[in-house]
Write a protein that holds these residues in place. Structure first.
Motif, PDB file in Angstrom:
ATOM      1  N   UNK A 267     -20.019 -18.670  19.364  1.00 35.65           N
ATOM      2  CA  UNK A 267     -18.654 -18.169  19.178  1.00 35.65           C
ATOM      3  C   UNK A 267     -17.767 -18.565  20.357  1.00 35.65           C
ATOM      4  N   UNK A 268     -18.289 -18.382  21.561  1.00 35.24           N
ATOM      5  CA  UNK A 268     -17.540 -18.802  22.749  1.00 35.24           C
ATOM      6  C   UNK A 268     -17.320 -20.315  22.719  1.00 35.24           C
ATOM      7  N   UNK A 269     -18.340 -21.049  22.322  1.00 33.66           N
ATOM      8  CA  UNK A 269     -18.231 -22.506  22.266  1.00 33.66           C
ATOM      9  C   UNK A 269     -17.154 -22.940  21.283  1.00 33.66           C
ATOM     10  N   UNK A 270     -17.088 -22.294  20.120  1.00 40.72           N
ATOM     11  CA  UNK A 270     -16.078 -22.665  19.125  1.00 40.72           C
ATOM     12  C   UNK A 270     -14.667 -22.447  19.664  1.00 40.72           C
ATOM     13  N   UNK A 271     -14.477 -21.328  20.335  1.00 41.01           N
ATOM     14  CA  UNK A 271     -13.142 -21.058  20.886  1.00 41.01           C
ATOM     15  C   UNK A 271     -12.753 -22.120  21.914  1.00 41.01           C
ATOM     16  N   UNK A 272     -13.708 -22.483  22.779  1.00 39.56           N
ATOM     17  CA  UNK A 272     -13.408 -23.499  23.796  1.00 39.56           C
ATOM     18  C   UNK A 272     -13.242 -24.875  23.176  1.00 39.56           C
ATOM     19  N   UNK A 273     -14.024 -25.176  22.131  1.00 37.92           N
ATOM     20  CA  UNK A 273     -13.875 -26.469  21.455  1.00 37.92           C
ATOM     21  C   UNK A 273     -12.520 -26.565  20.768  1.00 37.92           C
ATOM     22  N   UNK A 274     -12.047 -25.442  20.262  1.00 36.77           N
ATOM     23  CA  UNK A 274     -10.707 -25.454  19.678  1.00 36.77           C
ATOM     24  C   UNK A 274      -9.658 -25.823  20.711  1.00 36.77           C
ATOM     25  N   UNK A 275      -9.803 -25.261  21.922  1.00 36.59           N
ATOM     26  CA  UNK A 275      -8.857 -25.603  22.993  1.00 36.59           C
ATOM     27  C   UNK A 275      -9.009 -27.058  23.407  1.00 36.59           C
ATOM     28  N   UNK A 276     -10.255 -27.527  23.550  1.00 37.45           N
ATOM     29  CA  UNK A 276     -10.494 -28.916  23.949  1.00 37.45           C
ATOM     30  C   UNK A 276      -9.923 -29.886  22.924  1.00 37.45           C
ATOM     31  N   UNK A 277     -10.091 -29.570  21.635  1.00 34.24           N
ATOM     32  CA  UNK A 277      -9.554 -30.440  20.592  1.00 34.24           C
ATOM     33  C   UNK A 277      -8.034 -30.482  20.633  1.00 34.24           C
ATOM     34  N   UNK A 278      -7.427 -29.335  20.956  1.00 30.97           N
ATOM     35  CA  UNK A 278      -5.974 -29.320  21.086  1.00 30.97           C
ATOM     36  C   UNK A 278      -5.503 -30.218  22.217  1.00 30.97           C
ATOM     37  N   UNK A 279      -6.202 -30.159  23.355  1.00 30.04           N
ATOM     38  CA  UNK A 279      -5.855 -31.040  24.463  1.00 30.04           C
ATOM     39  C   UNK A 279      -6.012 -32.501  24.049  1.00 30.04           C
ATOM     40  N   UNK A 280      -7.133 -32.805  23.375  1.00 25.30           N
ATOM     41  CA  UNK A 280      -7.423 -34.185  22.996  1.00 25.30           C
ATOM     42  C   UNK A 280      -6.405 -34.715  21.987  1.00 25.30           C
ATOM     43  N   UNK A 281      -6.025 -33.895  21.029  1.00 30.37           N
ATOM     44  CA  UNK A 281      -5.025 -34.331  20.049  1.00 30.37           C
ATOM     45  C   UNK A 281      -3.705 -34.631  20.742  1.00 30.37           C
ATOM     46  N   UNK A 282      -3.338 -33.779  21.662  1.00 30.91           N
ATOM     47  CA  UNK A 282      -2.086 -33.988  22.384  1.00 30.91           C
ATOM     48  C   UNK A 282      -2.123 -35.294  23.160  1.00 30.91           C
ATOM     49  N   UNK A 283      -3.298 -35.612  23.749  1.00 33.56           N
ATOM     50  CA  UNK A 283      -3.432 -36.832  24.547  1.00 33.56           C
ATOM     51  C   UNK A 283      -3.800 -38.049  23.712  1.00 33.56           C
ATOM     52  N   UNK A 284      -4.105 -37.857  22.423  1.00 34.76           N
ATOM     53  CA  UNK A 284      -4.508 -38.982  21.582  1.00 34.76           C
ATOM     54  C   UNK A 284      -5.896 -39.499  21.912  1.00 34.76           C
ATOM     55  N   UNK A 285      -6.791 -38.611  22.334  1.00 30.72           N
ATOM     56  CA  UNK A 285      -8.142 -38.996  22.742  1.00 30.72           C
ATOM     57  C   UNK A 285      -9.102 -38.792  21.573  1.00 30.72           C
TER      58      UNK A 285
ATOM     59  N   UNK B 183       9.361 -44.387  20.216  1.00 30.77           N
ATOM     60  CA  UNK B 183       8.599 -43.170  19.933  1.00 30.77           C
ATOM     61  C   UNK B 183       7.256 -43.511  19.305  1.00 30.77           C
ATOM     62  N   UNK B 184       7.263 -44.408  18.310  1.00 27.00           N
ATOM     63  CA  UNK B 184       6.023 -44.773  17.634  1.00 27.00           C
ATOM     64  C   UNK B 184       5.057 -45.484  18.568  1.00 27.00           C
ATOM     65  N   UNK B 185       5.592 -46.216  19.540  1.00 30.60           N
ATOM     66  CA  UNK B 185       4.737 -46.960  20.464  1.00 30.60           C
ATOM     67  C   UNK B 185       4.303 -46.121  21.657  1.00 30.60           C
ATOM     68  N   UNK B 186       4.858 -44.949  21.808  1.00 31.99           N
ATOM     69  CA  UNK B 186       4.592 -44.133  22.977  1.00 31.99           C
ATOM     70  C   UNK B 186       3.318 -43.322  22.867  1.00 31.99           C
ATOM     71  N   UNK B 187       3.026 -42.515  23.908  1.00 29.97           N
ATOM     72  CA  UNK B 187       1.777 -41.745  23.946  1.00 29.97           C
ATOM     73  C   UNK B 187       1.682 -40.665  22.872  1.00 29.97           C
ATOM     74  N   UNK B 188       2.812 -40.267  22.285  1.00 28.94           N
ATOM     75  CA  UNK B 188       2.775 -39.260  21.221  1.00 28.94           C
ATOM     76  C   UNK B 188       2.832 -39.900  19.836  1.00 28.94           C
ATOM     77  N   UNK B 189       2.634 -41.215  19.784  1.00 29.27           N
ATOM     78  CA  UNK B 189       2.787 -41.915  18.515  1.00 29.27           C
ATOM     79  C   UNK B 189       1.801 -41.524  17.442  1.00 29.27           C
ATOM     80  N   UNK B 190       0.701 -40.883  17.828  1.00 25.83           N
ATOM     81  CA  UNK B 190      -0.314 -40.496  16.843  1.00 25.83           C
ATOM     82  C   UNK B 190       0.013 -39.179  16.142  1.00 25.83           C
TER      83      UNK B 190
END
Length: 993
Positions: free
Chosen positions: A552-570, A774-781
């Motif tokens: 349960x703790x892992x899922x909560x932290x993975x949710x946060x990690x995925x949010x960071x990764x989506x924002x960074x396009x990782x 915008x499309x070519x930038x870091x938030x293009x995804x």
């Protein structure tokens, strides 16, 4: 008479008059010790009498006790807490140590305080006086500042006295320090008296003084009123008359304040030994509790009668169950003038006296006892470390993380075991993060990592407590058992480049749980101030080992990690998060199954630039609206799923449910995110006024609690609404705030807004350039950038660059066909209607275009997003006019104009009107069943209040939602009614229908 303070007296009178007239205000009076702050507070009390008043003074002894100052302030009115709304009453009781539940969102305590003070001021104006506010515990300071910054129509005046100087250190790590110039509270700085004013003070208190002596005193006092009084008191009649040189006046102290303390110390040194012991004991106790001082004195073979010589000397007063020092500098002189062994003995005696307190105050007594024992200890003490850790945990349960953090830190100093110290520093880092002190939490993480990973470095760094513990400082100054520094908070930049490599957190310690906790804090710091990609990587690295044991703790932290990764396009981190989430869900019984579905679907969106398995997003949205208080992250991910698939009605419903849960549970910190998501959903559905209202509330809260990143994201979202409406100046201001930085929180929204603004004004080159960047930038995804593709297609086609338009269209078309949303399919057909004929002019272009336009309208008729529908109608009408089908063109253009009018999309309405004029047609009058423009007459807060009142909410309910008092809500309605031409609440519904 307060000589030389005429301006200050006028300012205080105006403050009280304003409060009496329903214009609540707060004022900070600042200056050095003895400059006259308390005298001005006394004057305000006399002016206000006999009306209701609450008064306290901060004390060093309680700076690390959670909500100690708030407890003292509200003690006379504690019975009125029961009249508060239930969540607020529960939060306030818990904060004061009388609740049955664990700590609530820390900002809910501030709201409860505001409501209580407003209730107290209903019948008569209320005055609150807080002296020595620099010594308030941080939890009380946070709650008080939250309330004071919301004073509007309340009949409340608050005056805080703040001593400037070394005491400011205590607040350097706090985002809500009452002495910080960033608080937004008006400040009145007391300057030194000039020579004439100083002479007047001496004449008032000492009568005739020889000119040479008077000038000497004035020079030594440096314009400090207390110094004038106390230094002149050191001289006998003959010295004052100039017959004997005032040799005893001079001290080695370099400042007037130092000379005052030296003068007090000299007066204390001539007192009997037992009297000095009692003074040291009273100073170490700090709060003036005469019963506690008496019980402790018995352990030192002394008693209260031993205070008599100090009373006779005018240094202390014992009355009404309290020991009061003449001035805080007397207390400082009594404590600092004692030997180290005498101070330690006093603290041990107080701890012994606190060991058997009343049952109802047992926790408070235990906290005080732990602090007294810690002040008496200069080395390690494992048992005491456990007691101090327990005190920190109690502070955390009461909702005071800003207090818990330094106490956990002190607990670490008391242990010899490096693993124990590291664990307690981890707890301190988590508490600091919860208090919004991210830079401070990053520093604590680094210290924990040094302990865990490098014994040599850990042993070499002596460290001291990072928060000034007041009178106990001397007793604990030699602690050498924990690494750290006593330097000010280095700030975000230093934290981001700390010596410990955050990428190695998972490898430093053999305890996976500790590694995950440290990584969670460090990741939050990195995301806020540094590198979102690094935040995602270090968190997923640390979470992997805990998945089977703590799913349960892992899922909560993975949710946060995925949010960071989506924002960074990782994409790599997203893939790892998705795989780990699947494993965690196999071991979990919590209702968090949506998270892995959204992570996997998000990974697909990032990986192929367009499509994602719609079934994954649908799984995430399967039980929207069922979120419980323990399930807010899963509910947030459900809203993400809806927004990323263009499911606008579902996104709005889910965000409203999430916001409701946050309100019910007092989760003010999370409410800003829910309101941001709600703003997005309202925009897509064409509810621009509703989007403005949600954004205004989110920004109001974000400003109150210091969530600058969230505020910038909301501003980015809001800039898109403003772009549609054509307010260029405001759009650019909001967009700049959102896009400031390489991976700024509102970059994608702000960039889209600026491109859409240019397109609406007909500046197709600027639109194409901005949207291409915008499309070519870091938030293009991101999905919002995909939503910008159709605008880029239109700009390119109008510039005669269809090939470049065709190259980018698949980024939107693949996503649209994957989700199957009717509005998106309609936009795809619209793009092809203008693009296909330009790509192949030899084909039957009219037939191709018309088929595409008709197909687009067919989809729009079943869809949401009225702005996109109107844009399709506009382009279709323009095309019909060009092929001279004027009657049909007029129908399409009128329909577009009606929608644009309803949305307030001014530049787009002007385009439609210009097209109608070109064919000699007129625009139909839009019915007035939604007079949205009327609300433009209101301020942002009046508009929020009107919308909620129109929905049937009472003043008390509106106050809870907007973090105002019911009286302020009534004030805004009173101002709004004449602007709208109404006289009752029942008439408001037509403005927001």
């Amino acid at each position: 008479m307060l000589s030389g303070r005429g301006h200050e007296l006028v300012r205080l009178a105006a403050l009280l008059d304003a409060a009496a007239a329903g214009r609540g205000q707060a004022l900070v009076i600042s200056g050095e010790a003895g400059i006259g702050k308390t005298a001005l507070l006394d004057h305000a009390a006399r002016l206000h009498a006999p009306r209701p008043m609450l008064r306290i003074a901060g004390t060093e002894a309680e700076t690390d006790l959670p909500f100690a100052a708030l407890h003292a302030l509200l003690h006379p009115v504690r019975k009125r807490i029961a009249d508060l709304p239930a969540p607020q009453a529960d939060a306030l009781r818990t904060a004061l140590g009388h609740g049955s539940s664990d700590g609530h969102d820390r900002f809910l305590v501030g709201l409860a305080l505001l409501t209580l003070l407003a209730d107290l001021s209903e019948e008569e104006p209320l005055l609150c006086l807080v002296d020595d506010a620099q010594w308030l515990d941080q939890a009380s300071a946070s709650a008080l500042l939250f309330a004071l910054r919301r004073l509007q129509a309340e009949r409340i005046a608050v005056v805080l006295g703040v001593r400037t100087g070394d005491e400011r250190r205590r607040f350097e790590h706090s985002p809500v320090s009452p002495v910080s110039p960033l608080t937004g509270l008006p400040e009145l700085v007391l300057e030194a008296l000039d020579a004439d004013q100083a002479a007047a003070v001496l004449a008032e208190h000492r009568g005739e003084i020889a000119p040479a002596v008077r000038d000497r005193i004035i020079a030594e006092a440096e314009g400090n009123p207390l110094a004038l009084i106390e230094l002149s008191a050191m001289l006998g009649p003959e010295q004052l008359a100039g017959k004997v040189a005032p040799l005893t006046l001079y001290t080695e102290a370099s400042s007037a304040v130092g000379r005052i303390e030296s003068a007090y110390r000299e007066r204390i040194e001539i007192l009997p030994e037992r009297t000095r012991t009692l003074l040291t004991l009273a100073a170490a106790e700090g709060t003036g509790d005469v019963d506690l001082v008496a019980r402790a004195a018995a352990h030192l073979d002394a008693g209260l009668p031993d205070l008599a010589p100090a009373e006779d000397a005018g240094l202390v007063r014992v009355a009404a169950g309290a020991v009061s020092f003449r001035h805080p500098l007397v207390k400082a002189a009594a404590y600092r003038g004692a030997t180290l062994s005498a101070r330690q003995a006093a603290h041990r005696a107080l701890a012994a006296a606190l060991e058997h307190g009343a049952v109802e105050e047992r926790d408070a007594a235990a906290d005080r006892r732990a602090h007294q024992l810690a002040a008496a200890t200069t080395g390690v003490d494992e048992d005491l470390g456990d007691l101090v850790e327990q005190a920190a945990a109690r502070a955390l349960r009461r909702g005071a993380p800003e207090v818990a953090a330094p106490v956990f830190e002190r607990a670490g100093q008391l242990s010899q075991e490096r693993a124990v110290r590291a664990r307690r520093l981890t707890l301190a880092a988590e508490a600091a993060s919860a208090a919004g002190q991210l830079a401070r939490s990053g520093e604590l993480v680094d210290r924990a990592l040094r302990l865990l990973g490098d014994p040599v470095t850990a042993a070499a760094d002596p460290g001291t407590a990072t928060a000034d513990p007041g009178p106990a400082a001397t007793a604990t100054a030699t602690a050498t058992d924990d690494p750290g520094t006593a330097t000010p908070d280095p700030g975000p930049a230093a934290t981001a480049t700390a010596t410990a490599d955050p990428g190695t957190i998972a490898a430093i310690t053999t305890d996976p749980g500790t590694a995950a906790r440290l990584a969670a804090v460090r990741a939050a710091v990195e995301f806020e101030h540094g590198d979102p990609a690094l935040a995602g990587r270090l968190l997923v690295d640390a979470v992997a080992p805990i998945v089977p044991a703590a799913p349960d703790r892992a899922l909560a932290l993975l949710g946060a990690a995925a949010g960071y990764a989506w924002f960074a396009g990782d994409g790599d981190v997203l893939r790892r998060c998705g795989r780990l989430a699947e494993v965690a869900e196999q071991h979990s019984t919590a209702p968090l199954g949506r998270i892995s579905s959204v992570i996997r679907a998000t990974e697909q969106l990032l990986a192929d630039g367009g499509t994602a398995d719609p079934g994954l997003f649908q799984a995430a949205m399967a039980d929207l609206g069922s979120a419980t208080s323990a399930d807010t992250m899963a509910a947030t991910y459900a809203v993400f799923a809806a927004l990323r698939t263009g499911s606008d009605p579902e996104a709005l419903a889910a965000s409203e449910d999430l916001a409701a849960v946050c309100r019910r549970q007092g989760r003010i910190s999370e409410l800003t995110h829910a309101l941001q998501l709600k703003t997005q959903a309202h925009f897509f559905l064409g509810g621009f006024p509703e989007a403005e209202a949600a954004a205004a509330e989110a920004l109001h809260i974000a400003d109150a609690i210091g969530h600058t990143r969230r505020a910038r994201h909301v501003q980015g979202v809001l800039s898109l609404t403003v772009a549609v409406q054509g307010d260029a100046e405001r759009c650019e201001e909001l967009a700049r705030s959102g896009i400031d930085g390489v991976l700024a929180p509102g970059a994608s929204w702000g960039g889209y807004a600026l491109g859409l603004l240019a397109l609406g004004r007909g500046d197709h080159r600027a639109a194409a350039d901005r949207l291409t960047a915008l499309l070519a930038g870091p938030a293009g995804h991101t999905v919002i950038v995909r939503f910008a593709v159709p605008s880029l297609v239109e700009a390119r086609v109008r510039l005669g660059e269809p090939d470049r338009a065709a190259a980018v269209l698949p980024r939107f078309e693949d996503w649209a066909r994957g989700t199957g949303r009717a509005w998106a399919l309609g936009v795809v057909e619209r793009c092809h209607a203008i693009l296909d004929p330009a790509l192949d002019p030899d084909r039957n272009t009219d037939q191709v275009a018309e088929a595409r336009f008709q197909a687009a309208l067919g989809h729009h008729e079943q869809a949401t997003r009225p702005f996109e529908h109107a844009r399709t109608l506009l382009l279709y009408g323009e095309w019909l006019r060009r092929i001279r089908r004027r009657g049909e063109a007029a129908d399409r253009l009128r329909a577009a104009a009606e929608i644009f009018q309803r949305l307030g999309a001014v530049p787009w309405l002007e385009r439609a009107t210009a097209e109608l004029t070109a064919i000699g047609a007129v625009r139909r009058a839009v019915t007035a069943d939604r007079p949205i423009d009327e609300l433009d007459k209101l301020t942002a807060q009046e508009s929020q209040v009107v919308r909620l009142a129109a929905g049937g909410a009472s003043n008390a309910e509106i106050a809870s939602q907007l973090f105002l008092s019911p009286r302020t809500v009534g004030y805004h309605l009173y101002n709004a009614f004449p602007k709208l031409g109404v006289s009752s609440r029942s008439e408001l519904a037509r403005f927001v229908s």
